[in-house]
Design a protein around this motif. Structure first.
Motif, PDB file in Angstrom:
ATOM      1  N   GLN A 154     -15.455  22.363  44.649  1.00 52.48           N
ATOM      2  CA  GLN A 154     -16.823  21.855  44.783  1.00 52.48           C
ATOM      3  C   GLN A 154     -17.396  22.173  46.159  1.00 52.48           C
ATOM      4  OE1 GLN A 154     -15.850  17.810  43.528  1.00 52.48           O
ATOM      5  NE2 GLN A 154     -17.288  18.018  41.810  1.00 52.48           N
ATOM      6  N   ASN A 204     -14.651  18.980  28.553  1.00 53.04           N
ATOM      7  CA  ASN A 204     -13.785  18.306  29.515  1.00 53.04           C
ATOM      8  C   ASN A 204     -12.606  19.210  29.838  1.00 53.04           C
ATOM      9  OD1 ASN A 204     -15.241  15.872  29.635  1.00 53.04           O
ATOM     10  ND2 ASN A 204     -14.350  15.243  27.684  1.00 53.04           N
ATOM     11  N   LYS A 253     -10.162  20.370  42.685  1.00 59.98           N
ATOM     12  CA  LYS A 253     -11.560  20.176  42.282  1.00 59.98           C
ATOM     13  C   LYS A 253     -12.450  19.958  43.503  1.00 59.98           C
ATOM     14  CE  LYS A 253     -14.676  17.284  39.606  1.00 59.98           C
ATOM     15  NZ  LYS A 253     -14.838  16.078  38.787  1.00 59.98           N
ATOM     16  N   LYS A 254     -11.983  19.106  44.414  1.00 55.48           N
ATOM     17  CA  LYS A 254     -12.765  18.824  45.625  1.00 55.48           C
ATOM     18  C   LYS A 254     -12.971  20.100  46.444  1.00 55.48           C
ATOM     19  CE  LYS A 254     -12.679  15.785  49.708  1.00 55.48           C
ATOM     20  NZ  LYS A 254     -12.610  16.718  50.815  1.00 55.48           N
ATOM     21  N   GLN A 255     -11.891  20.875  46.639  1.00 53.35           N
ATOM     22  CA  GLN A 255     -11.996  22.126  47.394  1.00 53.35           C
ATOM     23  C   GLN A 255     -12.963  23.096  46.717  1.00 53.35           C
ATOM     24  OE1 GLN A 255      -8.222  23.909  48.669  1.00 53.35           O
ATOM     25  NE2 GLN A 255      -7.264  21.920  48.301  1.00 53.35           N
ATOM     26  N   SER A 275      -9.074  19.460  32.622  1.00 48.59           N
ATOM     27  CA  SER A 275      -8.258  18.720  33.588  1.00 48.59           C
ATOM     28  C   SER A 275      -7.977  19.618  34.778  1.00 48.59           C
ATOM     29  CB  SER A 275      -6.939  18.293  32.955  1.00 48.59           C
ATOM     30  OG  SER A 275      -7.186  17.378  31.910  1.00 48.59           O
ATOM     31  N   ILE A 276      -8.266  19.111  35.977  1.00 48.99           N
ATOM     32  CA  ILE A 276      -8.063  19.846  37.215  1.00 48.99           C
ATOM     33  C   ILE A 276      -7.440  18.890  38.224  1.00 48.99           C
ATOM     34  CG2 ILE A 276      -9.162  21.172  39.059  1.00 48.99           C
ATOM     35  CD1 ILE A 276     -11.561  21.572  37.276  1.00 48.99           C
ATOM     36  N   ASP A 277      -6.530  19.387  39.030  1.00 46.66           N
ATOM     37  CA  ASP A 277      -5.986  18.604  40.126  1.00 46.66           C
ATOM     38  C   ASP A 277      -7.155  18.120  40.995  1.00 46.66           C
ATOM     39  OD1 ASP A 277      -3.478  18.029  41.960  1.00 46.66           O
ATOM     40  OD2 ASP A 277      -5.026  18.938  43.237  1.00 46.66           O
ATOM     41  N   ALA A 278      -7.142  16.861  41.367  1.00 47.16           N
ATOM     42  CA  ALA A 278      -8.258  16.262  42.106  1.00 47.16           C
ATOM     43  C   ALA A 278      -8.552  16.991  43.417  1.00 47.16           C
ATOM     44  CB  ALA A 278      -7.976  14.785  42.380  1.00 47.16           C
ATOM     45  N   ASP A 279      -7.509  17.377  44.154  1.00 50.95           N
ATOM     46  CA  ASP A 279      -7.714  18.064  45.425  1.00 50.95           C
ATOM     47  C   ASP A 279      -8.308  19.461  45.206  1.00 50.95           C
ATOM     48  OD1 ASP A 279      -7.499  18.193  48.315  1.00 50.95           O
ATOM     49  OD2 ASP A 279      -5.886  19.651  47.977  1.00 50.95           O
TER      50      ASP A 279
END
Length: 92
Positions: free
Chosen positions: A19, A7, A15-17, A9-13
């Motif tokens: 991906q 596991n 992570k999305k970028q 921890s990554i900033d959600a934005d």
């Protein structure tokens, strides 16, 4: 080789970028992270240069001064011309 879950921890934005980028490159985030780790192990270092590319305040001021023509000397055509100008104040 046995696989384990990890596991992080990554900033959600971010992570999305990531991906989206890796999907364009034909891989998922897990594969990209595995590539990074394998390259790190091969090179015994981070596999890219890490820099602080943001200049400090003094450098920012110097850049702004140059852009605005503040504190610049005139151009010289030779070293002797430069030296003559440099020592001009000493001859008072």
């Amino acid at each position: 080789m046995a696989k384990v879950s990890t596991n992080i921890s990554i900033d959600a934005d971010i992570k999305k970028q990531a991906q989206e980028l890796f999907a364009e490159l034909g891989m998922d985030l897990s594969t990209a992270i595995n590539i990074f780790i394998r390259q790190s192990l091969r090179q015994h270092s981070i596999p890219f240069e890490i820099t602080a590319d943001v200049p400090n305040e003094e450098t920012k001021r110097a850049i702004e001064n140059v852009r605005n023509g503040i504190g610049l000397s005139r151009g010289f055509h030779s070293v002797s011309e430069l030296m003559e100008d440099l020592y001009a104040d000493d001859q008072i």
